[in-house]
Write an enzyme that holds these catalytic residues in place. Sequence first.
Site, PDB file in Angstrom:
ATOM      1  N   GLY A 188      29.010  37.890  33.638  1.00 24.44           N
ATOM      2  CA  GLY A 188      29.049  36.505  33.711  1.00 24.44           C
ATOM      3  C   GLY A 188      27.772  36.115  34.563  1.00 24.44           C
ATOM      4  N   ALA A 189      26.796  35.986  33.701  1.00 22.32           N
ATOM      5  CA  ALA A 189      25.463  36.113  34.364  1.00 22.32           C
ATOM      6  C   ALA A 189      24.580  34.691  34.173  1.00 22.32           C
ATOM      7  CB  ALA A 189      24.412  37.164  33.836  1.00 22.32           C
TER       8      ALA A 189
ATOM      9  N   ASP B 208      32.480  37.598  24.601  1.00 21.40           N
ATOM     10  CA  ASP B 208      33.652  37.319  25.646  1.00 21.40           C
ATOM     11  C   ASP B 208      33.524  38.524  26.430  1.00 21.40           C
ATOM     12  OD1 ASP B 208      36.087  36.731  26.846  1.00 21.40           O
ATOM     13  OD2 ASP B 208      36.926  36.268  25.088  1.00 21.40           O
TER      14      ASP B 208
ATOM     15  N   LEU C  70      30.844  25.413  46.986  1.00 20.32           N
ATOM     16  CA  LEU C  70      29.778  24.856  46.508  1.00 20.32           C
ATOM     17  C   LEU C  70      30.165  23.913  45.252  1.00 20.32           C
ATOM     18  CD1 LEU C  70      27.657  27.815  46.200  1.00 20.32           C
ATOM     19  CD2 LEU C  70      27.176  25.881  47.502  1.00 20.32           C
ATOM     20  N   VAL C  71      29.340  23.287  44.678  1.00 20.11           N
ATOM     21  CA  VAL C  71      29.359  22.365  43.455  1.00 20.11           C
ATOM     22  C   VAL C  71      29.457  23.292  42.299  1.00 20.11           C
ATOM     23  CG1 VAL C  71      28.708  20.428  42.125  1.00 20.11           C
ATOM     24  CG2 VAL C  71      28.357  20.442  44.834  1.00 20.11           C
TER      25      VAL C  71
ATOM     26  N   ALA D  32      34.080  33.633  35.273  1.00 15.54           N
ATOM     27  CA  ALA D  32      35.093  32.257  35.873  1.00 15.54           C
ATOM     28  C   ALA D  32      35.461  31.795  34.332  1.00 15.54           C
ATOM     29  CB  ALA D  32      34.241  31.546  36.629  1.00 15.54           C
TER      30      ALA D  32
ATOM     31  N   TYR E 232      44.280  25.873  47.161  1.00  9.73           N
ATOM     32  CA  TYR E 232      43.756  26.853  47.011  1.00  9.73           C
ATOM     33  C   TYR E 232      44.150  28.397  47.231  1.00  9.73           C
ATOM     34  CZ  TYR E 232      39.243  29.422  45.026  1.00  9.73           C
ATOM     35  OH  TYR E 232      38.633  30.310  44.185  1.00  9.73           O
TER      36      TYR E 232
ATOM     37  N   THR F 287      25.341  31.373  35.106  1.00 13.98           N
ATOM     38  CA  THR F 287      25.432  30.295  36.147  1.00 13.98           C
ATOM     39  C   THR F 287      26.004  30.710  37.267  1.00 13.98           C
ATOM     40  OG1 THR F 287      27.811  29.647  35.291  1.00 13.98           O
ATOM     41  CG2 THR F 287      25.871  28.393  33.922  1.00 13.98           C
TER      42      THR F 287
END
Length: 396
Positions: free
Chosen positions: A47-48, A110, A272-273, A139, A234, A50
Amino acid sequence: MIIKPRTRGFICTTSHPVGCEAQVQEQIDYVLQQPGIEGPRNVLVIGASTGYGLSARIAAAFGAKANTVGVYRPSQATEKRTASAGWYNSVAFEKAADAAGLKSFSVTGDAFTQETKAKTVELIRQELGQVDLVVYSVASARRTLPDTGETVNSVLKPIGPAYTNKTVNFHTGEVTEVTIEPATEAEVKNTVEVMGGDDWELWMNELAVGGVLTENVTTIAFSYIGSEITKAIYRDGSIGQAKDHLEATALKLNGKFAAGGGRAFVTVSKALVTQSSSAIPVVPLYVSALYKVMKEKGLHEGCIEQIYRLFADRLYYGAQVPVDEQGRIRIDDWELREDVQAEVAELWSKVTSDNIEELTDLAGYRREFFQLFGFETDGVDYDADVNPIVDNPKAI
């Protein structure tokens, strides 16, 4: 093509290659301005492209001079459609790593599939031999389960009673009240299967069986706890169940790799955004208020500042990694300071559509949202004609 941001609800459907490259370079420049990290030599980031995954790859490469392998979904452009921001980010990273004399490789696919895992093991074996750090930063809203082939979806819902609180349309600044219905048992189960620790464990097992992990390997995954304001949606909600499972997986992996000096940690980070968080009711308003307070106190961090602090002051600072009573690394400590949360709560109680721009950093939130896709970056001419097709010759 002249590329402008196009939004559909809480999604931006375009991204800008030049803006993405500029933002990757900003992160690299930040790391190069810090003291070097005595850390990993060969790093796998799952998952590199973003967020924390991208920042971890940058910090490892340009802070510790590590060789890296990045795993992410392919999303190339056509003459009429831009690639994803993650694709442009990864191309920019590869270009900068090559210029710095660092080995870097990309496996596209994937991350949940056996095929992608097998490809990654083979690439590590051929190019690096073994990796000593594995960062799991996937994510995704859905996952196809390897045993059954069933595709399940995650939800971000409360557990128990319905939840009502303020929220904001960050495009317009309109503050309203929202009610979120609770998750069903099936939805909670599916959320754990998508966002829990199952796939992290599968990755670590596959890498171990393939012989591409050092004995003293370190592996980390990311979590979030948050404040009382976001607790119901959450940490006490469906996603919280998944994070509990992720933390239990870390303890399990610790037991598996401890004999050789290996370590597994869940890292609890700050709000974070992100593209996913922007779609969660309540969260954009909370983040806007949090940014206002933390910036005024000189405590604000983005992804790269958080990850550099994780590497330099936690993972590779000394022989003993500081953890909380659950064994988690906490880099959300500044967000959850009592004075920070007290001021955020005060702003929360007062904020309306009429005063939101004054009381919160909604403008900063909007800017960071568009920066996720390469827009609103200083020094980039967004009226220039650019080619959206950017190849990554290192991607397999």
